[in-house]
Design a protein around this motif. Structure first.
Motif, short mmCIF file in Angstrom:
data_model
loop_
_atom_site.label_atom_id
_atom_site.label_comp_id
_atom_site.label_asym_id
_atom_site.label_seq_id
_atom_site.Cartn_x
_atom_site.Cartn_y
_atom_site.Cartn_z
N ILE A 6 0.84 -1.20 0.00
CA ILE A 6 0.00 0.00 0.00
C ILE A 6 0.87 1.25 0.00
O ILE A 6 0.64 2.20 -0.76
CB ILE A 6 -0.94 0.00 1.22
N ALA A 7 1.89 1.25 0.86
CA ALA A 7 2.79 2.39 0.93
C ALA A 7 3.51 2.60 -0.40
O ALA A 7 3.73 3.74 -0.84
CB ALA A 7 3.81 2.18 2.06
N TYR A 8 3.87 1.48 -1.06
CA TYR A 8 4.59 1.58 -2.32
C TYR A 8 3.70 2.14 -3.43
O TYR A 8 4.15 2.91 -4.28
CB TYR A 8 5.11 0.20 -2.72
N ILE A 9 2.42 1.76 -3.43
CA ILE A 9 1.47 2.31 -4.40
C ILE A 9 1.36 3.82 -4.24
O ILE A 9 1.39 4.58 -5.22
CB ILE A 9 0.09 1.63 -4.26
N LEU A 10 1.24 4.27 -3.00
CA LEU A 10 1.17 5.71 -2.73
C LEU A 10 2.45 6.41 -3.16
O LEU A 10 2.41 7.53 -3.68
CB LEU A 10 0.91 5.94 -1.24
N THR A 11 3.58 5.74 -2.95
CA THR A 11 4.87 6.31 -3.35
C THR A 11 4.95 6.47 -4.86
O THR A 11 5.41 7.50 -5.38
CB THR A 11 6.02 5.41 -2.87
N ILE A 50 15.60 18.52 -8.44
CA ILE A 50 15.75 17.96 -7.09
C ILE A 50 14.47 17.24 -6.67
O ILE A 50 14.51 16.14 -6.11
CB ILE A 50 16.08 19.08 -6.08
N GLY A 51 13.32 17.85 -6.97
CA GLY A 51 12.04 17.23 -6.61
C GLY A 51 11.84 15.89 -7.30
O GLY A 51 11.37 14.93 -6.69
N ILE A 52 12.22 15.82 -8.60
CA ILE A 52 12.08 14.56 -9.34
C ILE A 52 13.02 13.49 -8.77
O ILE A 52 12.62 12.34 -8.59
CB ILE A 52 12.36 14.80 -10.84
N LEU A 53 14.27 13.86 -8.51
CA LEU A 53 15.25 12.90 -7.97
C LEU A 53 14.82 12.41 -6.59
O LEU A 53 14.96 11.22 -6.28
CB LEU A 53 16.63 13.55 -7.89
N PHE A 54 14.31 13.31 -5.78
CA PHE A 54 13.87 12.96 -4.44
C PHE A 54 12.76 11.92 -4.49
O PHE A 54 12.78 10.90 -3.79
CB PHE A 54 13.41 14.22 -3.71
N ALA A 55 11.76 12.17 -5.36
CA ALA A 55 10.65 11.23 -5.50
C ALA A 55 11.11 9.92 -6.12
O ALA A 55 10.64 8.84 -5.74
CB ALA A 55 9.55 11.86 -6.36
N GLY A 56 12.06 9.98 -7.05
CA GLY A 56 12.58 8.77 -7.69
C GLY A 56 13.34 7.88 -6.73
O GLY A 56 13.21 6.64 -6.77
N LEU A 57 14.13 8.49 -5.86
CA LEU A 57 14.88 7.72 -4.86
C LEU A 57 13.93 7.00 -3.90
O LEU A 57 14.22 5.90 -3.43
CB LEU A 57 15.83 8.64 -4.08
N GLU A 58 12.81 7.63 -3.62
CA GLU A 58 11.83 7.00 -2.73
C GLU A 58 11.25 5.74 -3.36
O GLU A 58 11.01 4.74 -2.69
CB GLU A 58 10.72 7.98 -2.38
N VAL A 59 11.04 5.78 -4.69
CA VAL A 59 10.55 4.60 -5.40
C VAL A 59 11.60 3.49 -5.40
O VAL A 59 11.28 2.31 -5.20
CB VAL A 59 10.16 4.96 -6.85
N LEU A 60 12.87 3.86 -5.60
CA LEU A 60 13.95 2.88 -5.65
C LEU A 60 14.20 2.23 -4.29
O LEU A 60 14.24 1.01 -4.15
CB LEU A 60 15.23 3.53 -6.15
N GLY A 61 14.38 3.07 -3.27
CA GLY A 61 14.76 2.55 -1.96
C GLY A 61 13.60 2.10 -1.09
O GLY A 61 13.79 1.30 -0.18
N ARG A 62 12.40 2.63 -1.35
CA ARG A 62 11.23 2.32 -0.54
C ARG A 62 11.54 2.43 0.96
O ARG A 62 11.42 1.47 1.72
CB ARG A 62 10.69 0.92 -0.86
N PRO A 63 11.97 3.62 1.41
CA PRO A 63 12.31 3.78 2.83
C PRO A 63 11.08 3.66 3.72
O PRO A 63 9.98 4.06 3.35
CB PRO A 63 12.89 5.21 2.88
N PHE A 64 11.28 3.08 4.90
CA PHE A 64 10.23 2.94 5.89
C PHE A 64 10.87 3.13 7.26
O PHE A 64 12.07 2.92 7.43
CB PHE A 64 9.55 1.57 5.79
#
Length: 336
Positions: A6-11, A50-64
């Motif tokens: 669910i978190a990944y879908i939102l990400t 920066i905004g695009i890279l920030f959002a992209g890293l969240e998709v790659l790393g899936r931090p929690f």
């Protein structure tokens, strides 16, 4: 469907919105906007990237993240088959973007402050100065990232503290995931120096740049009316719009980055002092963080009039309104 799914879908939804809004901002800034100075155009594009890279890293790393009593675990929930070391690096760099973003907003405030007051120093942001202000925000971002690898690397004590909590909550072995762990107190209740250093570095990097933002923001607010008399009427309007856009851009990271992160970072320190039992799945807050990039880009395009005019003309196919001639209006009134 699991919690992480669910978190990944939102990400992913957040990334798509971020990419689209920032791509439009970059496209308009480079190819259509004429009134914005070249240096500030570069800053707008830089911030959008920066905004695009920030959002992209969240998709790659899936931090929690998860808070448990006097501890915090920051880990990757990625299932992409990416090497452990790369996932560890991706979530630490993602965390470093917190400091990088705040630092770059501070750079923009300094530039607008110097430009408003007409100082020669503002010209140093042009030419080779672009390299300096472009690279500067990377420094606090890198320090923030490096702090993870110095002060939050897991060991037997920190893994042992979190092991049962992670197993019972998420049903996986703590040793199997890329992670950083902060446990501020040792088994005797004494403050661990590593955690103190980590928190001190984080607070210094963020708070020092907020002080710059506040100083320049208040300086512009209280002196804007007087200083704008040096500009033409169209430039006065544009300068006011830039100031409003900067204020909104500083509110975006504050609301979506800093405020959600504050309880996550401070709870491990405060909870033991208050004898609180904490079992918080704070990684959900990262879904809120994903709203920051589109919030800032859309707000900027709504505030600066030239962007609105271009969007209406290029995307909505609306012709810009032609100002009425005052003399014609007056004549019509007399005829009636």
């Amino acid at each position: 469907m699991s919690l992480f799914d669910i978190a990944y879908i939102l990400t992913k939804i957040g990334f798509c919105i971020s990419f689209l809004s920032n791509f439009v901002l970059i496209y308009l800034t480079i190819f259509h906007v004429k009134q914005v100075f070249v240096t500030y155009k570069r800053m707008v594009v830089y911030f959008a990237v920066i905004g695009i890279l920030f959002a992209g890293l969240e998709v790659l790393g899936r931090p929690f993240a998860h808070n448990f009593n006097g501890s915090l675990i920051f880990f990757s929930s990625s299932k992409l088959g990416v090497p452990h070391e790369l996932l560890l690096l991706s979530i630490s760099v993602w965390g470093g973007f917190y400091s990088l973003i705040i630092a770059f907003i501070a750079v923009q405030f300094v530039y607008r402050y110097l430009s408003l007051f007409g100082t020669k120093t503002a010209k140093k942001f042009d030419g080779y100065g672009t390299i300096v202000w472009g690279l500067y925000p990377i420094i606090p971002g890198a320090i923030y990232t490096y702090a993870f690898h110095i002060f939050c690397i897991p060991n037997d004590y920190t893994d042992g503290y979190m092991r049962n909590e992670v197993l019972s909550t998420y049903e996986f072995n703590i040793s199997e995931v890329p992670r950083f762990i902060m446990v501020p107190y040792d088994s005797n209740g004494h403050l661990r120096i590593e955690s103190l250093q980590n928190i001190s570095v984080d607070l210094f990097l963020v708070c020092s740049h907020y002080l710059i933002i506040i100083y320049c923001g208040l300086g512009m607010h209280f002196n804007m009316k007087k200083e704008l008399e040096k500009f033409s009427v169209p430039q006065q309007k544009l300068q006011r719009q830039f100031f409003k856009a900067l204020v909104i851009q500083s509110l975006g990271p504050t609301i979506f980055l800093v405020l959600p992160a504050a309880p996550v970072l401070l709870t491990p320190v405060v909870a033991p002092l208050l004898d609180m039992e904490v079992h918080w799945k704070t990684g959900w807050l990262f879904s809120l963080i994903g709203l920051f990039p589109p919030f800032d880009s859309v707000a900027f395009m709504l505030i600066v009039t030239e962007y609105k005019k271009i969007i209406k003309k290029k995307f909505l196919k609306q012709e810009p309104e032609v100002p009425k001639d005052p003399s014609t209006t007056a004549l019509s009134v007399r005829m009636v």
